[in-house]
Design an enzyme around this catalytic site. Sequence first.
Site, PDB file in Angstrom:
ATOM      1  N   ASN A 171      49.344  46.154  39.716  1.00 21.53           N
ATOM      2  CA  ASN A 171      49.820  46.782  38.481  1.00 21.53           C
ATOM      3  C   ASN A 171      49.911  48.293  38.718  1.00 21.53           C
ATOM      4  O   ASN A 171      48.887  48.975  38.735  1.00 21.53           O
ATOM      5  CB  ASN A 171      48.826  46.465  37.348  1.00 21.53           C
ATOM      6  N   LYS A 216      50.991  50.504  36.843  1.00 24.14           N
ATOM      7  CA  LYS A 216      50.877  51.286  35.605  1.00 24.14           C
ATOM      8  C   LYS A 216      52.036  52.301  35.561  1.00 24.14           C
ATOM      9  O   LYS A 216      53.117  52.010  36.066  1.00 24.14           O
ATOM     10  CB  LYS A 216      49.516  51.959  35.502  1.00 24.14           C
ATOM     11  N   HIS A 244      47.355  43.538  28.506  1.00 29.01           N
ATOM     12  CA  HIS A 244      46.503  44.424  29.313  1.00 29.01           C
ATOM     13  C   HIS A 244      45.659  45.279  28.367  1.00 29.01           C
ATOM     14  O   HIS A 244      46.129  45.668  27.293  1.00 29.01           O
ATOM     15  CB  HIS A 244      47.376  45.315  30.209  1.00 29.01           C
ATOM     16  N   GLU A 271      44.971  48.270  28.318  1.00 27.48           N
ATOM     17  CA  GLU A 271      45.573  49.562  27.945  1.00 27.48           C
ATOM     18  C   GLU A 271      46.619  49.369  26.841  1.00 27.48           C
ATOM     19  O   GLU A 271      46.847  50.267  26.032  1.00 27.48           O
ATOM     20  CB  GLU A 271      46.163  50.249  29.192  1.00 27.48           C
ATOM     21  N   GLU A 298      39.706  40.749  33.024  1.00 27.01           N
ATOM     22  CA  GLU A 298      39.545  42.159  33.360  1.00 27.01           C
ATOM     23  C   GLU A 298      38.550  42.801  32.398  1.00 27.01           C
ATOM     24  O   GLU A 298      38.940  43.225  31.288  1.00 27.01           O
ATOM     25  CB  GLU A 298      40.878  42.884  33.237  1.00 27.01           C
ATOM     26  N   GLY A 358      39.409  50.862  36.285  1.00 25.88           N
ATOM     27  CA  GLY A 358      39.534  52.278  36.648  1.00 25.88           C
ATOM     28  C   GLY A 358      38.220  53.024  36.722  1.00 25.88           C
ATOM     29  O   GLY A 358      38.214  54.247  36.857  1.00 25.88           O
ATOM     30  N   SER A 361      38.552  47.529  39.229  1.00 24.12           N
ATOM     31  CA  SER A 361      38.002  48.247  40.392  1.00 24.12           C
ATOM     32  C   SER A 361      37.968  47.383  41.655  1.00 24.12           C
ATOM     33  O   SER A 361      37.024  47.476  42.449  1.00 24.12           O
ATOM     34  CB  SER A 361      36.625  48.831  40.064  1.00 24.12           C
TER      35      SER A 361
HETATM   36  C1  PEP Z   1      44.154  47.214  35.866  1.00 26.73           C
HETATM   37  O1  PEP Z   1      44.636  48.200  35.349  1.00 26.73           O
HETATM   38  O2  PEP Z   1      44.606  46.092  35.612  1.00 26.73           O
HETATM   39  C2  PEP Z   1      43.059  47.384  36.808  1.00 26.73           C
HETATM   40  C3  PEP Z   1      42.385  46.335  37.169  1.00 26.73           C
HETATM   41  O3  PEP Z   1      42.800  48.670  37.223  1.00 26.73           O
HETATM   42  P1  PEP Z   1      41.804  49.105  38.400  1.00 26.73           P
HETATM   43  O4  PEP Z   1      42.033  48.196  39.560  1.00 26.73           O
HETATM   44  O5  PEP Z   1      42.196  50.517  38.692  1.00 26.73           O
HETATM   45  O6  PEP Z   1      40.420  48.988  37.871  1.00 26.73           O
END
Ligand code: PEP
Length: 261
Positions: free
Chosen positions: A11, A13, A103, A105, A173, A179, A219
């Site tokens: 992803n 973003k 997601h 976000e 997630e 993040g 992460s």
């Molecule tokens: C995400 O945005 O779906 C995600 C898992 O981000 P990160 O890997 O940066 O934690």
Amino acid sequence: MVDRRPLIAGNWKMNFDHLRSIAFVQKLAWTLKDAKHSAASVEVAVFPPFTDIRSVQTVIESDRLEFAFGAQDLSPFDSGAHTGDISGEFLAKLGCRFVIVGHSERRQNHHEDDSVVSAKTLAALKHGLIPIVCVGETNEDLEKFGSSAVPVSQLRAVLDVLPKDSEIVVAYEPVWAIGSGQAATPLQAQEVCAALRAAIAETHGADLAAATRVLYGGSVKSTNVASFLREPDVDGALVGGASIDVDEFAKIVQFPKHVIA
Ligand code: PEP
């Protein structure tokens, strides 16, 4: 037993313009070719911003690269007065295989609740896209309800409207892990992914539950990906930050070669 092909989904973003997206996809292809990566053993998908999708499609199709691609969101509507939104029909016409829905976000920054996520899931399926339905608890949820309750209830809202035998991917997630550099432990991920699979079995039967890929995200890096993928109910990873570093993402894709201590 159903064989679930692992999926590593990147992803991006809101990163990379269309020119950088072309360079990234080409470099990823060379890197994985040099490493003799087998697309049959691990499926790779990238999720560029909307404005890059046509460019990514062109490179992938013209160079016959074995990557899938998808969008990071879609409208629940097909067309009409929805300024700024993108229809699943348009994404399907661009050759998208997947679309991310729900997601965290989007849930947080765009106030998308379970009913919006359900509507988007149905819109994706209507246009032949495979929705990657994201669920996960915040830190506060974790303290109040434990790790599984909120993700399972978010998934149940989708399952309530999901037609029988629909192909979806579920991404667990935890919001606190996204993040933050603080990933869940493989055991935590396994417990929640197993609970999500059990919820699918309850409403849609054991066959769909066994066939549905459940990913972990939060992460994920090349140093921890294999420990998640070793868990029986974790079928892949949704990768954010590490997916825009081409060498790191290529290493993540090659997790079957990693040696776990
Ligand atoms: C995400 O945005 O779906 C995600 C898992 O981000 P990160 O890997 O940066 O934690």
